[in-house]
Design an enzyme around this catalytic site. Structure first.
Site, mmCIF file in Angstrom:
data_model
loop_
_atom_site.group_PDB
_atom_site.id
_atom_site.type_symbol
_atom_site.label_atom_id
_atom_site.label_comp_id
_atom_site.label_asym_id
_atom_site.label_seq_id
_atom_site.Cartn_x
_atom_site.Cartn_y
_atom_site.Cartn_z
ATOM 1 N N GLU A 166 -6.121 -36.467 -21.565
ATOM 2 C CA GLU A 166 -6.757 -35.992 -20.465
ATOM 3 C C GLU A 166 -7.086 -37.233 -19.713
ATOM 4 O O GLU A 166 -6.857 -37.057 -18.367
ATOM 5 C CB GLU A 166 -8.105 -35.495 -21.081
ATOM 6 C CG GLU A 166 -9.086 -35.403 -19.887
ATOM 7 C CD GLU A 166 -8.822 -34.141 -18.938
ATOM 8 O OE1 GLU A 166 -7.891 -33.670 -19.019
ATOM 9 O OE2 GLU A 166 -9.435 -34.351 -17.796
ATOM 10 N N ASN A 214 -33.716 -22.676 -9.749
ATOM 11 C CA ASN A 214 -32.312 -23.284 -10.266
ATOM 12 C C ASN A 214 -32.515 -23.674 -11.739
ATOM 13 O O ASN A 214 -33.687 -24.278 -12.197
ATOM 14 C CB ASN A 214 -31.884 -24.532 -9.459
ATOM 15 C CG ASN A 214 -31.728 -24.276 -8.140
ATOM 16 O OD1 ASN A 214 -31.465 -23.096 -7.776
ATOM 17 N ND2 ASN A 214 -31.399 -25.382 -7.483
ATOM 18 N N GLY A 215 -31.683 -23.764 -12.574
ATOM 19 C CA GLY A 215 -31.831 -24.388 -14.023
ATOM 20 C C GLY A 215 -31.748 -23.229 -15.125
ATOM 21 O O GLY A 215 -31.640 -22.088 -14.746
ATOM 22 N N LYS A 270 -5.665 -37.067 -15.550
ATOM 23 C CA LYS A 270 -6.728 -37.514 -14.366
ATOM 24 C C LYS A 270 -6.162 -38.457 -13.532
ATOM 25 O O LYS A 270 -6.258 -38.294 -12.406
ATOM 26 C CB LYS A 270 -8.019 -37.976 -14.913
ATOM 27 C CG LYS A 270 -9.247 -37.472 -14.290
ATOM 28 C CD LYS A 270 -9.760 -36.207 -14.397
ATOM 29 C CE LYS A 270 -8.673 -34.969 -14.562
ATOM 30 N NZ LYS A 270 -9.219 -33.825 -14.971
ATOM 31 N N TRP A 277 -25.772 -19.276 -8.795
ATOM 32 C CA TRP A 277 -24.755 -19.524 -9.565
ATOM 33 C C TRP A 277 -24.853 -19.358 -10.955
ATOM 34 O O TRP A 277 -25.584 -19.676 -11.602
ATOM 35 C CB TRP A 277 -24.053 -21.216 -9.579
ATOM 36 C CG TRP A 277 -23.074 -21.462 -10.383
ATOM 37 C CD1 TRP A 277 -23.210 -22.140 -11.756
ATOM 38 C CD2 TRP A 277 -21.818 -21.497 -10.226
ATOM 39 N NE1 TRP A 277 -22.266 -22.143 -12.428
ATOM 40 C CE2 TRP A 277 -21.382 -21.947 -11.443
ATOM 41 C CE3 TRP A 277 -20.993 -20.969 -9.149
ATOM 42 C CZ2 TRP A 277 -19.749 -21.909 -11.666
ATOM 43 C CZ3 TRP A 277 -19.633 -21.021 -9.443
ATOM 44 C CH2 TRP A 277 -19.000 -21.854 -10.614
ATOM 45 N N LYS A 328 -7.462 -25.843 -6.873
ATOM 46 C CA LYS A 328 -8.482 -25.635 -7.890
ATOM 47 C C LYS A 328 -8.348 -24.718 -8.976
ATOM 48 O O LYS A 328 -8.622 -24.832 -10.135
ATOM 49 C CB LYS A 328 -9.628 -25.635 -7.225
ATOM 50 C CG LYS A 328 -11.144 -25.832 -8.158
ATOM 51 C CD LYS A 328 -11.291 -27.192 -8.654
ATOM 52 C CE LYS A 328 -12.525 -27.144 -9.778
ATOM 53 N NZ LYS A 328 -12.222 -28.292 -10.549
ATOM 54 N N GLU A 334 -2.825 -37.111 -11.386
ATOM 55 C CA GLU A 334 -3.105 -36.199 -10.681
ATOM 56 C C GLU A 334 -3.635 -36.734 -9.246
ATOM 57 O O GLU A 334 -3.484 -36.249 -8.159
ATOM 58 C CB GLU A 334 -3.777 -35.084 -11.084
ATOM 59 C CG GLU A 334 -5.175 -35.041 -11.478
ATOM 60 C CD GLU A 334 -5.641 -33.795 -11.931
ATOM 61 O OE1 GLU A 334 -5.480 -32.634 -11.353
ATOM 62 O OE2 GLU A 334 -6.448 -33.632 -12.757
ATOM 63 N N ARG A 345 -21.933 -25.414 -2.688
ATOM 64 C CA ARG A 345 -22.109 -25.798 -4.166
ATOM 65 C C ARG A 345 -21.520 -24.580 -4.743
ATOM 66 O O ARG A 345 -21.505 -24.626 -5.901
ATOM 67 C CB ARG A 345 -23.888 -25.757 -4.187
ATOM 68 C CG ARG A 345 -24.375 -26.803 -3.486
ATOM 69 C CD ARG A 345 -25.827 -26.452 -3.363
ATOM 70 N NE ARG A 345 -26.252 -26.551 -4.905
ATOM 71 C CZ ARG A 345 -27.367 -27.394 -5.332
ATOM 72 N NH1 ARG A 345 -27.466 -28.344 -4.371
ATOM 73 N NH2 ARG A 345 -27.564 -27.190 -6.444
ATOM 74 N N CYS A 395 -27.767 -23.668 -8.604
ATOM 75 C CA CYS A 395 -27.830 -22.950 -7.494
ATOM 76 C C CYS A 395 -28.416 -23.705 -6.499
ATOM 77 O O CYS A 395 -28.708 -24.859 -6.522
ATOM 78 C CB CYS A 395 -28.710 -21.847 -7.972
ATOM 79 S SG CYS A 395 -28.477 -20.973 -9.373
ATOM 80 N N HIS A 447 8.046 -44.702 -31.337
ATOM 81 C CA HIS A 447 9.044 -43.762 -31.737
ATOM 82 C C HIS A 447 9.894 -43.598 -30.045
ATOM 83 O O HIS A 447 10.402 -42.487 -30.168
ATOM 84 C CB HIS A 447 8.751 -42.366 -32.330
ATOM 85 C CG HIS A 447 8.085 -42.587 -33.609
ATOM 86 N ND1 HIS A 447 8.866 -42.987 -34.682
ATOM 87 C CD2 HIS A 447 6.971 -42.859 -34.243
ATOM 88 C CE1 HIS A 447 8.115 -43.270 -35.642
ATOM 89 N NE2 HIS A 447 6.869 -43.136 -35.456
HETATM 90 C C1 F6R Z 1 -6.934 -31.124 -13.960
HETATM 91 C C2 F6R Z 1 -7.365 -29.482 -13.760
HETATM 92 C C3 F6R Z 1 -6.570 -28.568 -14.180
HETATM 93 C C4 F6R Z 1 -7.030 -27.422 -14.863
HETATM 94 C C5 F6R Z 1 -5.912 -26.253 -15.216
HETATM 95 C C6 F6R Z 1 -6.765 -25.196 -15.587
HETATM 96 O O1 F6R Z 1 -7.722 -31.712 -13.528
HETATM 97 O O2 F6R Z 1 -8.172 -29.336 -13.303
HETATM 98 O O3 F6R Z 1 -5.314 -29.185 -15.003
HETATM 99 O O4 F6R Z 1 -7.624 -27.771 -15.990
HETATM 100 O O5 F6R Z 1 -5.544 -25.959 -13.823
HETATM 101 O O6 F6R Z 1 -7.728 -24.679 -15.180
HETATM 102 P P1 F6R Z 1 -8.816 -23.663 -15.764
HETATM 103 O O7 F6R Z 1 -9.551 -24.566 -16.573
HETATM 104 O O8 F6R Z 1 -9.777 -23.080 -14.401
HETATM 105 O O9 F6R Z 1 -8.071 -22.463 -16.376
#
Ligand code: F6R
Length: 604
Positions: free
Chosen positions: A480, A99-100, A484, A73, A599, A487, A27, A2, A503
């Site tokens: 993963e 916060n925390g 990363k 938050w 996001k 993207e 934030r 927060c 394969h």
């Molecule tokens: C990659 C990323 C996306 C999310 C996906 C699911 O860095 O952020 O692949 O993981 O869109 O999002 P959530 O977890 O919010 O359901």
């Protein structure tokens, strides 16, 4: 995570607090509030929603020259007016923002309620004003009462308190940042400098264990009961850089926040000595013993967290675990809902496909659990049970700290299910929990090696195709890591189970396709070394993410991963985050907002 703001000076505190809260909005928040000392008990205004919603209930001006404010938050209790900060004691004389997480709040609350204190919220924070109230009633001064209350709480906290009859703000810090800005005859408080940057650039950062009192012109800090001096530093950042904590991008800031995020994820949930986990989810022992399958449903990075978790659940709880891309879930049959736990993994809690999969699971009658970062998000209203990962708000589109917090939360779930099914002995559980407890420190060691990762990234940034390989837990990390990199750098990047290379994908391997191999504990490193040799013999340079003694001599660049058993591949993932970041940054990409991505994906 927060936001806290505070002011003690000569002018009206209200606009300073209100602007400070606005500055902290980046934030993320779900509610906000202020406490104003206008001579008498602090006046509290608070509401669920945005700072503008708070502004709608605030007066235009106030008589207060001292006050504190907060953007919340949620981690304990839904976002509601009652759960918004500041929290007060029974008399209304004490107002606290926090916060925390206070780990021992349950015990403290029970004790305070038995002594007649009435609680108005579901938060952990509210124990603090009541503890202070009890000390004041015994005749302690506000400073002593505050110090005594702080001495009783365990966990992570940044606290700011105002009390009737004083013109001071009382502060305490443990594992959650808090700083003081020095103006001319006025003093500012912030969880970070953005809270007051337009007013003060000379800043004192409190350290863990510090308890402090600020007035308009003085800061007095104590540590272990002794007065200490903390340096005053000059902040050169502009507001935009300050929001990013001085990092060039939110993604990098969030990568560096991971030790703190992990501490919050683990806070109050594990007893490593006894091998016990307390997740505050209602999954009764009889039910867990009747389970035949755990299904993880998720998208993207969260899907990779599900893959990691499935591996742990099968190994430690001896129950079949399957992982489903949420958008494909509805096309699968063969479910026995009565013996299936469906776990939706979604940091935002709003991903349309994951919600649809959860509705489908619910329709069939399966029990459902949401694992999410956002208290009160849509998924929490659909699922039977919720497990919060407590990573704090994540602004960069590429998920980093939420991934490590997801995997860690799910590892705790695996231990819980394993213990309840008697598949894990207390000693085995204790070993796993010790590994989890080592995560913040191990991740910090990886972050400390950032210069080395950058050098490796510089060596390979000109390539435009990369492969990531790993086995077992290392496979999910390979996937993963590739996601990363692709993207944010827009390079072609693929993750493979190491054994699959021969394969087909091996046809793509050349001396211009760097291969990153997960060679840690928990990732069948000895077998993966064979795959490393396969790609090297085709000329590919290999970067190894290596636990001591495994694989270093077979790779071109070795990055050392601390040995944390089943958690080692997760630590290795932090190298891959940094690698992706540096490659993308060297290519000048829009790291926090990569093209075509959002996001939170709320459409199917
Ligand atoms: C990659 C990323 C996306 C999310 C996906 C699911 O860095 O952020 O692949 O993981 O869109 O999002 P959530 O977890 O919010 O359901």
């Amino acid at each position: 995570m927060c936001g806290i703001v505070g002011y003690a000076g000569a002018r009206d505190a209200l606009p300073v607090l209100s602007d400070g809260l606005k500055n902290l909005e980046y934030r993320g928040y779900d509610s906000a509030g202020v406490a104003l000392c206008e001579g008498g008990a602090p006046t509290v205004y608070k509401t669920v929603g945005e700072v503008d919603d708070l502004r709608a209930v605030l007066p235009d001006a106030s008589e207060a020259t001292v006050g504190v404010g907060h953007t919340r938050w949620s981690t304990h209790g839904e976002p509601t007016d009652a759960n918004a900060h500041p929290h007060t004691d029974c008399t209304g004389d004490v107002a606290v923002v926090h916060n925390g997480i206070i780990d021992n709040y349950d015990d403290l609350k029970a004790e305070l309620e038995a002594d007649g204190h009435a609680f108005a919220s579901e938060t952990d924070t509210e124990v603090v004003p009541h503890l202070v109230e009890a000390e004041l009633a015994d005749g302690a001064s506000p400073a002593d009462a505050f110090a005594a209350a702080v001495a009783r709480i365990e966990g992570s906290f940044a606290l700011a308190m105002v009390v009737d009859g004083t013109d001071a703000i009382y502060l305490a810090r443990q594992d959650s940042p808090l700083c003081v800005g020095h103006g001319d005859g006025e003093t500012f408080v912030g969880s970070d400098v953005t809270a007051f940057l337009e007013h003060a650039r000379e800043v004192t950062y409190l350290e863990n264990g510090d308890v402090a009192v600020v007035t308009a012109d003085e800061l007095v800090v104590e540590h272990d009961g002794e007065r200490v001096e903390r340096p005053v530093e000059q902040v050169e950042w502009e507001a935009d850089a300050a929001e990013k904590g001085g990092y060039e991008h939110y993604m990098l800031k969030e990568i560096h926040e991971q030790p703190r995020a992990l501490r919050q994820t683990l806070s109050g949930r594990i007893d490593a000595l006894e091998g016990e986990v307390d997740l505050d989810v209602d999954l009764p022992r009889e039910y867990l013993n009747s389970l035949e399958e755990v299904q993880f449903v998720a998208c993207g990075t969260s899907y990779h967290a599900g893959l990691y978790a499935a591996n742990l659940v099968e190994e430690h709880a001896d129950v079949r675990a399957t992982v489903h891309v949420a958008s494909e879930y509805q096309f699968r049959g063969g479910r026995d809902p009565w013996r299936t736990l469906v776990v939706a993994v979604t940091q935002s809690g709003e991903t349309a496909e994951t919600l649809a999969a959860l509705r489908e699971a619910d329709r069939t009658g399966a029990r459902t659990l949401a694992v999410t970062n956002v208290v009160g998000s849509s998924v929490t209203r659909l699922a039977d049970e919720n497990l919060y990962i407590r990573a704090g708000p994540e602004i960069g589109v590429a998920a980093t700290k939420t991934f490590v917090s997801q995997v860690t939360s799910l590892a705790l779930l695996a231990v819980h299910v394993g213990r309840e099914r008697d598949e894990l002995t207390p000693t085995e559980a204790s070993d796993l929990l010790e590994d989890a407890r080592g995560l913040p420190g191990a991740v910090q060691r990886v972050l400390d090696a950032d210069a080395q990762v950058r050098a490796v990234a510089e060596a390979y940034a000109d390539s435009d195709a990369f492969f990531f390989i790993g086995r077992a837990l290392g496979h999910s990390v390979a996937l993963e890591s590739a996601l990363k990199l692709k993207e944010i750098s827009y390079d072609h990047a693929e993750g493979f189970p190491a054994g699959e290379l021969k394969h087909g994908p091996l046809a793509l391997v050349t001396d211009d396709t760097p291969v990153v191999a997960v060679l840690t504990g928990g990732a069948r490193a000895a077998e993966t070394v064979n795959s490393v040799k396969e790609v090297e013999s085709r000329g590919a340079p290999v970067v190894g993410l290596c636990t001591d003694g495994i694989g270093e001599k077979f790779v071109d660049d070795a990055l050392a991963v601390p040995d944390l058993g089943a958690m080692s591949p997760l630590v290795a993932n932090v190298y891959a985050q940094l690698f992706a970041y540096h490659v993308a940054n060297l290519k000048g990409r829009a790291i926090d907002k990569p093209r075509n991505l959002a996001k939170s994906v709320t459409v199917e």
